[in-house]
Design a protein around this motif. Structure first.
Motif, PDB file in Angstrom:
ATOM      1  N   CYS A   1      -8.643  18.449  20.049  1.00 15.84           N
ATOM      2  CA  CYS A   1      -7.658  18.736  21.084  1.00 15.84           C
ATOM      3  C   CYS A   1      -8.315  18.644  22.454  1.00 15.84           C
ATOM      4  O   CYS A   1      -9.345  19.270  22.700  1.00 15.84           O
ATOM      5  CB  CYS A   1      -7.079  20.128  20.870  1.00 15.84           C
ATOM      6  N   PRO A   2      -7.761  17.851  23.371  1.00 18.10           N
ATOM      7  CA  PRO A   2      -8.345  17.768  24.722  1.00 18.10           C
ATOM      8  C   PRO A   2      -8.307  19.114  25.438  1.00 18.10           C
ATOM      9  O   PRO A   2      -7.569  20.024  25.056  1.00 18.10           O
ATOM     10  CB  PRO A   2      -7.443  16.739  25.430  1.00 18.10           C
TER      11      PRO A   2
ATOM     12  N   VAL B   1       2.031  29.047  12.974  1.00 18.51           N
ATOM     13  CA  VAL B   1       2.627  28.216  14.010  1.00 18.51           C
ATOM     14  C   VAL B   1       2.554  28.897  15.373  1.00 18.51           C
ATOM     15  O   VAL B   1       2.145  28.279  16.365  1.00 18.51           O
ATOM     16  CB  VAL B   1       4.090  27.877  13.656  1.00 18.51           C
ATOM     17  N   GLU B   2       2.936  30.162  15.454  1.00 17.97           N
ATOM     18  CA  GLU B   2       2.956  30.838  16.754  1.00 17.97           C
ATOM     19  C   GLU B   2       1.555  30.927  17.355  1.00 17.97           C
ATOM     20  O   GLU B   2       1.380  30.805  18.583  1.00 17.97           O
ATOM     21  CB  GLU B   2       3.570  32.227  16.633  1.00 17.97           C
ATOM     22  N   THR B   3       0.529  31.102  16.497  1.00 17.12           N
ATOM     23  CA  THR B   3      -0.855  31.138  16.977  1.00 17.12           C
ATOM     24  C   THR B   3      -1.299  29.761  17.416  1.00 17.12           C
ATOM     25  O   THR B   3      -1.935  29.588  18.472  1.00 17.12           O
ATOM     26  CB  THR B   3      -1.784  31.675  15.878  1.00 17.12           C
ATOM     27  N   ALA B   4      -0.978  28.748  16.612  1.00 11.22           N
ATOM     28  CA  ALA B   4      -1.394  27.385  16.929  1.00 11.22           C
ATOM     29  C   ALA B   4      -0.785  26.906  18.241  1.00 11.22           C
ATOM     30  O   ALA B   4      -1.470  26.286  19.068  1.00 11.22           O
ATOM     31  CB  ALA B   4      -1.004  26.445  15.788  1.00 11.22           C
TER      32      ALA B   4
ATOM     33  N   ALA C   1      -2.533  28.588  21.149  1.00 10.64           N
ATOM     34  CA  ALA C   1      -3.877  28.056  21.311  1.00 10.64           C
ATOM     35  C   ALA C   1      -3.861  26.651  21.897  1.00 10.64           C
ATOM     36  O   ALA C   1      -4.669  26.307  22.768  1.00 10.64           O
ATOM     37  CB  ALA C   1      -4.599  28.065  19.965  1.00 10.64           C
ATOM     38  N   LEU C   2      -2.928  25.822  21.425  1.00  7.79           N
ATOM     39  CA  LEU C   2      -2.829  24.448  21.930  1.00  7.79           C
ATOM     40  C   LEU C   2      -2.495  24.418  23.414  1.00  7.79           C
ATOM     41  O   LEU C   2      -3.131  23.706  24.200  1.00  7.79           O
ATOM     42  CB  LEU C   2      -1.763  23.679  21.137  1.00  7.79           C
TER      43      LEU C   2
END
Length: 237
Positions: free
Chosen positions: A182-183, A225-228, A231-232
């Motif tokens: 991930c950039p 999903v909510e964490t990802a 984080a993204l």
């Protein structure tokens, strides 16, 4: 509630705001412990923010006298988030989190691993979506509501919506096992696609890549999903 978010219809010609909904009234009484004379931060939905003095507070009504509202809301993130529809309870939290982070364009997408029953959830009623968006704005001291679009077919999304969304945006697909990390700290307009629990199926990833999206990963850990999503967004922007 770090911001008292006012609907334009709650304002009068005398520079006052009248609030009558039970949720905000209860918050003023029980959390802020507000009393007449207090100055609180307010903002008008879609407009600016500033201070207002509480004139009256009862169980049925709060009246504020507005000072000049001159503070602009925080800048939006340069992202359109396409999120495979999560389970209802997770959807509610995710909408609040991404709104607080500054996402202004959201598409909820059907994919192979999304349970069809999720689309029947009361959480997708317009009033429920609006409620979660407002909670996110109040948390972050923002006034601009995101736009939420429901897209119930993956193939129609790929063929009819995705080309336009990618017109002036960089497409990034978050999926475990992709070769690119991930950039970090980008500023360009971005289309971020996040799959459901279990991820996109291989055919979906293939179609997204064929359309011009880049695959990326967040590392070896499998996240909710909510964490990802949080984080993204934090890492990208």
């Amino acid at each position: 509630m770090n911001l008292i978010l006012l609907h334009p219809g709650e304002l009068d010609q005398q520079g006052q705001a009248r609030i009558s909904d039970p949720r905000r009234l209860a918050h003023l009484r029980e959390v802020h412990r507000a009393t007449p004379g207090d100055r609180l931060t307010v903002g008008v939905q879609g407009g600016k923010m500033g201070k207002a003095q509480l004139i009256e507070l009862t169980r049925e009504l709060a009246i504020f006298a507005l000072e000049p509202l001159t503070e602009a809301p925080p800048p939006a993130l340069p992202v359109h988030l396409v999120l495979a529809l999560p389970r209802p309870r997770m959807l509610a939290r995710t909408l609040e989190h991404v709104t607080a982070l500054g996402v202004k364009d959201i598409t909820l997408l059907h994919t192979k691993r999304v349970e069809k029953s999720y689309w029947q959830s009361p959480e997708l009623l317009p009033e429920k979506i609006h409620q979660h968006l407002v909670l996110g704005l109040e948390q972050a001291r923002d006034t601009r509501l995101p736009s939420v679009v429901l897209s119930k077919g993956f193939r129609p999304f790929i063929e009819e919506q995705l080309p336009a969304l990618l017109g002036e945006r960089r497409g990034l697909v978050a999926h475990p096992g992709m070769p690119m990390e991930c950039p970090r700290g980008i500023s360009e307009q971005t289309l971020l696609l996040v799959g459901p629990e279990g991820g996109f199926i291989p055919w979906e990833v293939e179609k997204l890549q064929e359309a011009g999206c880049q695959g990326m990963h967040l590392g070896p850990r499998i996240l909710r999903v909510e964490t990802a999503v949080t984080a993204l967004l934090s890492r990208l922007f």
